[in-house]
Design a protein around this motif. Sequence first.
Motif, PDB file in Angstrom:
ATOM      1  N   VAL A 101     -32.114   9.043  57.690  1.00  0.00           N
ATOM      2  CA  VAL A 101     -32.184   7.541  58.238  1.00  0.00           C
ATOM      3  C   VAL A 101     -33.714   7.245  57.907  1.00  0.00           C
ATOM      4  N   ILE A 102     -34.380   7.681  58.243  1.00  0.00           N
ATOM      5  CA  ILE A 102     -35.699   7.401  58.384  1.00  0.00           C
ATOM      6  C   ILE A 102     -36.278   7.502  56.518  1.00  0.00           C
ATOM      7  N   THR A 103     -35.789   8.244  56.384  1.00  0.00           N
ATOM      8  CA  THR A 103     -35.839   7.996  54.239  1.00  0.00           C
ATOM      9  C   THR A 103     -35.468   7.008  53.589  1.00  0.00           C
ATOM     10  N   CYS A 104     -34.286   6.825  54.072  1.00  0.00           N
ATOM     11  CA  CYS A 104     -33.661   5.880  53.683  1.00  0.00           C
ATOM     12  C   CYS A 104     -34.830   3.971  53.670  1.00  0.00           C
ATOM     13  N   LEU A 105     -35.217   4.065  56.013  1.00  0.00           N
ATOM     14  CA  LEU A 105     -36.127   2.822  55.837  1.00  0.00           C
ATOM     15  C   LEU A 105     -37.112   2.955  55.070  1.00  0.00           C
ATOM     16  N   VAL A 106     -37.850   4.238  54.697  1.00  0.00           N
ATOM     17  CA  VAL A 106     -38.951   4.023  53.774  1.00  0.00           C
ATOM     18  C   VAL A 106     -38.582   3.479  52.313  1.00  0.00           C
ATOM     19  N   LEU A 107     -37.673   3.710  52.096  1.00  0.00           N
ATOM     20  CA  LEU A 107     -37.013   3.495  50.227  1.00  0.00           C
ATOM     21  C   LEU A 107     -36.685   2.358  50.412  1.00  0.00           C
ATOM     22  N   SER A 108     -36.289   1.792  51.673  1.00  0.00           N
ATOM     23  CA  SER A 108     -36.305   0.278  50.949  1.00  0.00           C
ATOM     24  C   SER A 108     -37.096  -0.529  51.387  1.00  0.00           C
ATOM     25  N   VAL A 109     -38.641  -0.039  52.004  1.00  0.00           N
ATOM     26  CA  VAL A 109     -39.653  -1.050  51.843  1.00  0.00           C
ATOM     27  C   VAL A 109     -40.087  -0.552  50.723  1.00  0.00           C
ATOM     28  N   ILE A 110     -40.215   0.421  50.215  1.00  0.00           N
ATOM     29  CA  ILE A 110     -40.984   0.589  49.069  1.00  0.00           C
ATOM     30  C   ILE A 110     -40.172   0.020  48.208  1.00  0.00           C
ATOM     31  N   ALA A 111     -38.536  -0.380  48.129  1.00  0.00           N
ATOM     32  CA  ALA A 111     -37.656  -0.468  46.245  1.00  0.00           C
ATOM     33  C   ALA A 111     -38.373  -2.377  46.975  1.00  0.00           C
ATOM     34  N   THR A 112     -38.671  -2.897  48.345  1.00  0.00           N
ATOM     35  CA  THR A 112     -37.879  -4.615  48.464  1.00  0.00           C
ATOM     36  C   THR A 112     -40.025  -4.886  47.690  1.00  0.00           C
ATOM     37  N   VAL A 113     -41.050  -4.063  48.314  1.00  0.00           N
ATOM     38  CA  VAL A 113     -42.412  -4.346  48.021  1.00  0.00           C
ATOM     39  C   VAL A 113     -41.996  -4.732  46.915  1.00  0.00           C
ATOM     40  N   ILE A 114     -41.615  -3.585  45.736  1.00  0.00           N
ATOM     41  CA  ILE A 114     -41.277  -3.497  44.683  1.00  0.00           C
ATOM     42  C   ILE A 114     -40.952  -4.537  43.601  1.00  0.00           C
ATOM     43  N   PHE A 115     -39.943  -4.839  44.512  1.00  0.00           N
ATOM     44  CA  PHE A 115     -38.883  -5.754  43.166  1.00  0.00           C
ATOM     45  C   PHE A 115     -39.950  -6.684  44.236  1.00  0.00           C
ATOM     46  N   LYS A 124     -41.847  18.666  46.078  1.00  0.00           N
ATOM     47  CA  LYS A 124     -42.668  19.305  47.563  1.00  0.00           C
ATOM     48  C   LYS A 124     -42.877  18.345  48.554  1.00  0.00           C
ATOM     49  N   ILE A 125     -42.615  16.482  47.792  1.00  0.00           N
ATOM     50  CA  ILE A 125     -42.753  15.609  48.990  1.00  0.00           C
ATOM     51  C   ILE A 125     -41.210  15.409  49.827  1.00  0.00           C
ATOM     52  N   PRO A 126     -41.780  15.700  51.267  1.00  0.00           N
ATOM     53  CA  PRO A 126     -40.466  15.624  52.026  1.00  0.00           C
ATOM     54  C   PRO A 126     -39.834  14.726  52.684  1.00  0.00           C
ATOM     55  N   PHE A 127     -39.530  13.897  51.749  1.00  0.00           N
ATOM     56  CA  PHE A 127     -38.123  12.779  51.613  1.00  0.00           C
ATOM     57  C   PHE A 127     -36.653  13.583  51.760  1.00  0.00           C
ATOM     58  N   GLY A 128     -36.530  13.271  52.534  1.00  0.00           N
ATOM     59  CA  GLY A 128     -34.507  13.899  53.004  1.00  0.00           C
ATOM     60  C   GLY A 128     -35.944  14.887  54.595  1.00  0.00           C
ATOM     61  N   ARG A 129     -36.134  14.932  54.435  1.00  0.00           N
ATOM     62  CA  ARG A 129     -37.172  15.969  55.736  1.00  0.00           C
ATOM     63  C   ARG A 129     -37.998  15.313  56.632  1.00  0.00           C
ATOM     64  N   LEU A 130     -37.777  14.215  56.719  1.00  0.00           N
ATOM     65  CA  LEU A 130     -38.737  13.130  58.036  1.00  0.00           C
ATOM     66  C   LEU A 130     -38.574  13.416  59.043  1.00  0.00           C
ATOM     67  N   PRO A 131     -39.025  13.483  59.960  1.00  0.00           N
ATOM     68  CA  PRO A 131     -38.932  13.052  61.598  1.00  0.00           C
ATOM     69  C   PRO A 131     -38.119  11.898  60.958  1.00  0.00           C
ATOM     70  N   GLY A 132     -36.774  11.694  62.073  1.00  0.00           N
ATOM     71  CA  GLY A 132     -35.951  11.335  62.537  1.00  0.00           C
ATOM     72  C   GLY A 132     -34.823  10.582  61.512  1.00  0.00           C
TER      73      GLY A 132
END
Length: 65
Positions: free
Chosen positions: A47-61, A24-32
């Motif tokens: 594009v934006i979904t990839c950026l958001v997931l990249s930031v989250i993965a960077t913080v976690i790692f 139900k989370i709109p990943f893959g359907r974000l503005p941009g």
Amino acid sequence: MQKLFLILGIVFLLVGLLFPILKKIPFGRLPGDIFIETEKFSFAFPVITCLVLSVIATVIFNIYK
């Protein structure tokens, strides 16, 4: 390396268990995100979904460094 595999296993388990809620989370359907759809062709470039997931993965790692 063992710690990384343990963490990834736990993450996959949680994603599998929480999948009905997570879809139900709109990943893959974000503005941009770019979607081109015609009668015979569809193209999706999140594009934006990839950026958001990249930031989250960077913080976690960086936390478990």
